[in-house]
Design a protein around this motif. Structure first.
Motif, mmCIF file in Angstrom:
data_model
loop_
_atom_site.group_PDB
_atom_site.id
_atom_site.type_symbol
_atom_site.label_atom_id
_atom_site.label_comp_id
_atom_site.label_asym_id
_atom_site.label_seq_id
_atom_site.Cartn_x
_atom_site.Cartn_y
_atom_site.Cartn_z
ATOM 1 N N GLU A 1 0.846 -1.205 0.000
ATOM 2 C CA GLU A 1 0.000 0.000 0.000
ATOM 3 C C GLU A 1 0.878 1.251 0.000
ATOM 4 N N LEU A 2 1.949 1.190 0.747
ATOM 5 C CA LEU A 2 2.855 2.339 0.850
ATOM 6 C C LEU A 2 3.461 2.672 -0.516
ATOM 7 N N LEU A 3 3.923 1.629 -1.222
ATOM 8 C CA LEU A 3 4.558 1.865 -2.522
ATOM 9 C C LEU A 3 3.555 2.474 -3.506
ATOM 10 N N ILE A 4 2.322 1.968 -3.459
ATOM 11 C CA ILE A 4 1.303 2.499 -4.371
ATOM 12 C C ILE A 4 0.946 3.945 -3.993
ATOM 13 N N GLU A 5 0.728 4.169 -2.704
ATOM 14 C CA GLU A 5 0.280 5.486 -2.243
ATOM 15 C C GLU A 5 1.334 6.574 -2.469
ATOM 16 N N THR A 6 2.600 6.231 -2.312
ATOM 17 C CA THR A 6 3.648 7.247 -2.408
ATOM 18 C C THR A 6 4.333 7.276 -3.777
ATOM 19 N N ILE B 1 6.762 5.424 -4.721
ATOM 20 C CA ILE B 1 8.193 5.067 -4.684
ATOM 21 C C ILE B 1 8.347 3.584 -5.033
ATOM 22 N N SER B 2 9.571 3.212 -5.395
ATOM 23 C CA SER B 2 9.814 1.829 -5.812
ATOM 24 C C SER B 2 10.447 1.042 -4.665
ATOM 25 N N LYS C 1 11.215 13.102 0.015
ATOM 26 C CA LYS C 1 10.975 13.516 -1.369
ATOM 27 C C LYS C 1 11.235 15.013 -1.541
ATOM 28 N N GLU C 2 10.817 15.776 -0.537
ATOM 29 C CA GLU C 2 10.945 17.237 -0.597
ATOM 30 C C GLU C 2 12.422 17.670 -0.520
ATOM 31 N N LEU C 3 13.190 16.994 0.328
ATOM 32 C CA LEU C 3 14.570 17.430 0.560
ATOM 33 C C LEU C 3 15.593 16.716 -0.314
ATOM 34 N N ARG C 4 15.138 15.689 -1.031
ATOM 35 C CA ARG C 4 16.059 14.835 -1.790
ATOM 36 C C ARG C 4 16.909 15.629 -2.785
ATOM 37 N N SER C 5 16.305 16.673 -3.387
ATOM 38 C CA SER C 5 17.039 17.429 -4.401
ATOM 39 C C SER C 5 18.090 18.354 -3.768
ATOM 40 N N LYS C 6 17.911 18.690 -2.482
ATOM 41 C CA LYS C 6 18.839 19.631 -1.832
ATOM 42 C C LYS C 6 19.956 18.933 -1.060
ATOM 43 N N HIS C 7 19.698 17.720 -0.601
ATOM 44 C CA HIS C 7 20.663 17.034 0.271
ATOM 45 C C HIS C 7 20.949 15.618 -0.223
#
Lengths: 284, 218
Positions: free
Chosen positions: B12-17, B19-20, B64-70
């Motif tokens: 459920e988590l993978l579907i909802e978010t 992510i793989s 997800k939000e911080l992945r591009s900065k850090h």
């Protein structure tokens, strides 16, 4: 000025620059640049750069940078020690040891049943295992190549794992996992991005490009092909042959001829060999 | 959908978010999602992995939000910091808005030192909140700081909840592991309840760019 070569026996001390040092006994090396160090006995090296070191005995290193090292015996590293390529057959205790390529040395044979357990903060871009080796919790290896004997550990975490020999562990977590089907491999859980299990290692760039002492991984021979025993495999892409598993889950799943799997779950694509034995298939 | 609304299965988590498996397990390996968040339970297909729904969804959102900065390594330090590793200097306490200036006197009195760990900073934030919510005087503030000081001495992570209790005119502290429940006698009144982990994450995220000593690279 650089001394061309130096020979010592008994107790000796070295400081400065040397092309070659040959010594036996109890040796102290401090604030040194040595191109070629070859010795047996006890050596304490502090604050030095060694291009090539070959030592049989006991090495205590503090703040030392090795280009290439070959140590048979007991290696203790204090402070930060670094190496480009280091082969250690024996004991390693490290406060912080960081190598580009680290091996438990193919150059020496040890007791067939002995398992090497290194302790301390040990970091390597690539670790090549040639003996029975237990991966400890402080071992931080980006790539692991298991060449011979048994690789074990409670959990094996790395970016890329390539195994030509047996692995016994509860968990493997890596981005790319390549396991050849060798007798004796038992893993409870395999998790990652790409999982391949089979006979002949595929020619994938992501593994052929990793730093290693071996020239070619693809031609490595495997002996005693046997089904790999796994409880669960979870990955984005799973490509397996010669596997006995309880459950495998992935986005793209390829199950080959010689597999016995209780449950296969997939979300995008599934290829099942007619000769594979699969009890249940679930499309997620 | 899983019946237990507080839990979410891995699928459920993978579907909802979106992510793989690869992402989820890389984040686990890098320490961005702690191992202990993977709750294994028996199911008809063998074993199923569950997560606490709110906790994991919030964490994935942050990553997800911080992945591009850090980098993932940095994110692991932000989200699961080694609390024994680094320090805040005493002058920097004034730069942390959540620590009220009113408790600085008590801090100096109780802690006779010039640098503080993250867990101490989190405690100061809790006590600041408590002081403003319950209008504590200087003596009460010093007493509660002193009580918490002995309470947190042995903890080496911040996955704890803290309850401030009152019995007649005396205040006391209970610190308990986040995944445990406790029952409190009716004789005691609960003045406040704080989640140390949430406070620490919020502080690190907010002050990461503030050039505090805590964030200096080695």
């Amino acid at each position: 000025m650089m001394s061309s070569s130096n020979f010592g026996a008994g107790q000796s001390e070295y400081t400065g620059e040397y092309k070659k040092v040959r010594a036996a006994g109890s040796v102290k090396v401090f604030d040194c640049n040595i191109e070629d160090l070859f010795m047996s006995g006890d050596v304490n090296i502090t604050n030095s750069n060694i291009t090539k070191a070959r030592v049989i005995g006991c090495v205590n290193a503090e703040k030392v940078v090795f280009d290439q090292g070959d140590i048979l015996g007991h290696f203790t590293s204090t402070g930060i020690c670094k190496a480009q390529i280091m082969h250690i057959a024996g004991v390693l205790n490290a406060e912080y040891f960081d190598a580009q390529i680290l091996t438990d040395s193919k150059h020496f044979k040890n007791d067939k049943n002995a398992t090497t357990v290194w302790s301390g903060n040990i970091k390597a871009t690539t670790f090549e295992s040639y003996h029975n080796f237990k991966v400890g919790p402080d071992c931080n290896f980006k790539n692991i190549i298991n060449m011979n004997k048994i690789l074990s550990g409670d959990k094996i975490y790395c970016n890329n794992l390539i195994s030509f020999s047996s692995i016994v562990t509860d968990l493997i977590n890596a981005d790319n996992i390549y396991i050849t089907s060798v007798a004796g491999t038992k893993v409870k859980q395999i998790e990652g991005e790409y999982v391949w299990i089979g006979r002949q290692l595929p020619r994938h760039e992501r593994i052929t490009n990793i730093p290693k002492t071996l020239k070619n991984l693809i031609i490595c021979k495997i002996r005693k092909i046997k089904k790999v025993e796994v409880d669960t495999i979870e990955a984005d892409v799973i490509d397996i042959d010669y596997v006995k598993a309880t459950k495998i889950s992935g986005e793209i799943v390829n199950v080959g001829n010689n597999c016995i799997v209780d449950v296969v779950e997939y979300s995008k694509d599934l290829n099942l060999s007619k000769k594979a034995i699969v009890k249940s298939v679930v499309k997620l | 959908m899983n019946n237990d609304k507080e839990l979410i299965t891995k699928k459920e988590l993978l579907i909802e978010t979106g992510i793989s498996y690869g992402q989820l397990y890389r984040w686990k390996r890098e320490g961005v999602i702690p191992d202990e968040w993977f709750i294994k339970r028996s199911s008809f297909t063998g074993q199923e992995t569950y997560f606490k729904r709110k906790q994991i969804l919030e964490r994935i959102e942050i990553v997800k939000e911080l992945r591009s900065k850090h980098s993932l390594e940095d994110l692991a330090k932000i989200l699961s910091p080694d609390i024994s590793e680094k320090i805040f200097l005493i002058d920097e306490l004034k730069k942390i808005d959540e620590i009220s200036s009113g408790i600085l006197v008590s801090i100096k009195e109780v802690y006779d030192k010039k640098d503080f760990s993250l867990k101490e900073i989190v405690v100061f934030i809790c006590v600041s909140k408590l002081q403003s919510e319950c209008s504590l005087d200087v003596k009460q503030t010093s007493d509660i700081l002193s009580d918490i000081k002995s309470c947190i001495a042995d903890i080496n992570n911040l996955d704890f909840k803290m309850i401030i209790l009152k019995l007649s005119d005396r205040l006391g502290t209970i610190l308990y592991s986040s995944d445990k429940e406790i029952v409190i006698s009716n004789e005691l009144s609960v003045l406040a309840k704080y989640n140390l982990k949430e406070i620490s994450e919020a502080v690190i995220l907010k002050y990461r760019e503030e050039k505090l000593h805590y964030f200096d690279e080695e």
